[in-house]
Design an enzyme around this catalytic site. Structure first.
Site, short mmCIF file in Angstrom:
data_model
loop_
_atom_site.label_atom_id
_atom_site.label_comp_id
_atom_site.label_asym_id
_atom_site.label_seq_id
_atom_site.Cartn_x
_atom_site.Cartn_y
_atom_site.Cartn_z
N LEU A 232 0.82 -1.21 0.00
CA LEU A 232 0.00 0.00 0.00
C LEU A 232 0.85 1.26 0.00
O LEU A 232 0.44 2.29 -0.56
CB LEU A 232 -0.94 -0.02 1.21
CG LEU A 232 -2.09 -1.03 1.16
CD1 LEU A 232 -2.92 -0.94 2.44
CD2 LEU A 232 -2.95 -0.80 -0.05
N CYS A 233 2.02 1.20 0.62
CA CYS A 233 2.88 2.39 0.64
C CYS A 233 3.34 2.75 -0.77
O CYS A 233 3.45 3.93 -1.12
CB CYS A 233 4.08 2.17 1.56
SG CYS A 233 5.11 0.75 1.11
N THR A 234 3.59 1.72 -1.60
CA THR A 234 3.98 1.97 -2.99
C THR A 234 2.82 2.60 -3.76
O THR A 234 3.00 3.55 -4.53
CB THR A 234 4.41 0.67 -3.68
OG1 THR A 234 5.53 0.13 -2.98
CG2 THR A 234 4.78 0.91 -5.13
N GLU A 237 2.36 6.32 -2.38
CA GLU A 237 3.43 7.32 -2.41
C GLU A 237 4.28 7.27 -3.67
O GLU A 237 4.62 8.32 -4.23
CB GLU A 237 4.32 7.15 -1.17
CG GLU A 237 3.57 7.30 0.14
CD GLU A 237 4.43 6.93 1.34
OE1 GLU A 237 5.63 6.68 1.13
OE2 GLU A 237 3.90 6.88 2.46
#
Length: 472
Positions: A232-234, A237
């Site tokens: 999810l961070c990829t 962001e």
């Protein structure tokens, strides 16, 4: 004025014309069954143990064999056509999708004017137009919306699906008909054979599943690789690909905008929204390649399909269906793989049945007091470590004892919750209960079905015989 000779010549000409028409009809009928007759009218070295060659076998195939085709997409279209041309006259097909423009390059039964229509209905109509004598009944809807009585009407189920979850559900349905004797051997008259096909680009597989005899789908679930997941961070962001942008819109943006509303991958409006948001995200980060078809592929995990691969796998599935129905040859043992990426490579692997499989193995034994209510039984089932079912609905001998949904059936069967299960089952010492509900064994919630063998404590088996005799 005509002479007697003229009249005789005219009558003779008419007789010869009628004979010619009959000969042409017989020739056409013979040509259509020529290859089928080579399999059904003579012995061979690989025939099944009960095979007896005869023209009656061909007639019985056409009259009595009923096959359900699940899925009317690329593989399903081929299956319907192949089965109809193979000699099966009683077919039914079920599919929940409508035709889209992107289907037309490989789903050959559909035309541009069919876009927006149910796949099952159009596919059935087109095959019946081209193959005389075949009757195909279409069903537009979800496979989960059909009850067990619907599936029990078929001799064989042929799968042309692109979903692991849908395969698993049909596998559980077919296995639910399976009964075991007192020695835990499968009873032949309860077998519901399946033929499963699948394609991915230039690769494909065909397999024969005979519940209780060969590995079922759940026995070899490990054959299917896990779905690709993105951190999810990829997504939030540092997106780098078109797929990242699409999954951002799907997994993050949708929840922010439509809090509490579930995303429906089969809704064109929902899919269009995801596509629009993914395009905005891609433009923000300068990432090319977001298309509507790619959006569908990423969100629905659609596997790329090629028409030639579909045709090859469908042919293998149709042949196995014919083998099962007639015994004209031994069936596949039991998993065929096809690879056309570089040249042509096929291989047959015989997988082994999982003796501890909850789906195709003997039912899970549950012992109960005769006073146990249906409500208490459902609570015990939902807590049982081997069942893995929540929101359980209960069926006994095809009778709905309690249904969680739809609301009409829930209200109709609610009074049974306070009744002893022993009474609801006809006061027998033991019996097989089918439980349907939501399963989450693999971490993902899906529809599931389980067989349970309920045995009541302190009830003599002889009492069952006496009750049956007194009611005769």
């Amino acid at each position: 004025m005509h002479t007697d000779l003229d009249i005789q010549e005219l009558v003779q000409a008419q007789v010869e014309e009628v004979c010619l028409d009959v000969t042409m009809v017989d020739s056409t009928a013979t040509s259509r069954t020529r290859d089928l007759d080579k399999l059904l009218l003579r012995h061979g070295h690989l025939v099944g143990p009960t095979f007896e060659p005869s023209s009656q076998l061909r007639d019985d195939l056409q009259e009595y064999a009923k096959v359900l085709v699940v899925g009317a997409g690329g593989l399903g279209c081929e299956l319907l056509k192949d089965l109809a041309l193979t000699g099966f006259k009683n077919l039914e097909v079920i599919d929940m999708d409508r035709i889209e423009v992107t289907n037309l390059n490989r789903q050959f039964l559909f035309r541009l004017e069919d876009v927006g229509k149910p796949k099952a209905e159009v596919a059935a109509k087109r095959v019946m137009e081209r193959v005389s004598g075949v009757n195909i009944v279409p069903h537009y809807g979800r496979i989960e919306d059909k009850d067990l009585d619907f599936y029990s009407d078929f001799n064989i189920i042929a799968l042309g699906l692109d979903s692991v979850e849908a395969r698993g559900y049909i596998n559980e349905v077919a296995c639910s008909f399976l009964e075991y004797d007192t020695d835990d051997n499968p009873m032949e008259e309860t077998l519901k054979p399946m033929v499963d096909g699948g394609t991915e680009g230039f690769k494909g597989h065909a397999r024969v599943i005979i519940p209780g005899v060969t590995p079922c789908f759940q026995c070899t679930i490990w054959l299917f690789p896990p779905q690709v997941k993105f951190p999810l961070c990829t997504l939030a962001e540092t997106p780098r690909t078109a797929a990242h942008c699409i999954e951002y819109a799907h997994l993050i943006k949708w929840g922010e905008v439509y809090k509490g509303e579930s995303f429906d991958p089969d809704s064109p409006e929902h899919m269009q929204w995801i596509y629009t948001e993914a395009v905005k995200r891609a433009e923000l980060f300068g990432i090319p390649g977001v298309t509507y078809s790619l959006t569908q592929g990423v969100v629905k995990n659609i596997i790329p399909a090629i028409a030639s691969t579909n045709a090859i796998i469908s042919a293998a599935c149709a042949l196995e269906t014919l083998k099962i129905a007639t015994g004209c040859s031994k069936t596949l043992s039991n998993y065929l793989t096809y690879n056309g990426v570089e040249g042509v490579h096929t291989k047959v692997t015989e997988f082994v049945k999982d003796k501890d499989c909850l789906t195709c193995g003997p039912p899970v034994l549950i012992e109960l007091d005769t006073s146990c209510s249906l409500q208490k039984f459902i609570e015990l089932v939902e807590e049982h470590p081997k069942v893995h079912v929540s929101k359980a609905s209960v069926l006994f001998q095809r009778e709905k004892l309690y249904m969680q949904a739809p609301p009409f059936f829930e209200e109709l069967t609610r009074p049974n919750l306070t009744e002893p299960l022993f009474d609801l089952m006809g006061r027998i010492s033991s019996g097989t209960i089918h439980v349907t509900g939501t399963t989450s064994k693999t971490g993902k919630k899906t529809s599931g079905m389980r067989k349970l063998r309920v045995a009541f404590k302190g009830v003599d088996v002889i009492a069952d015989v006496d009750m049956a005799a007194s009611g005769a």
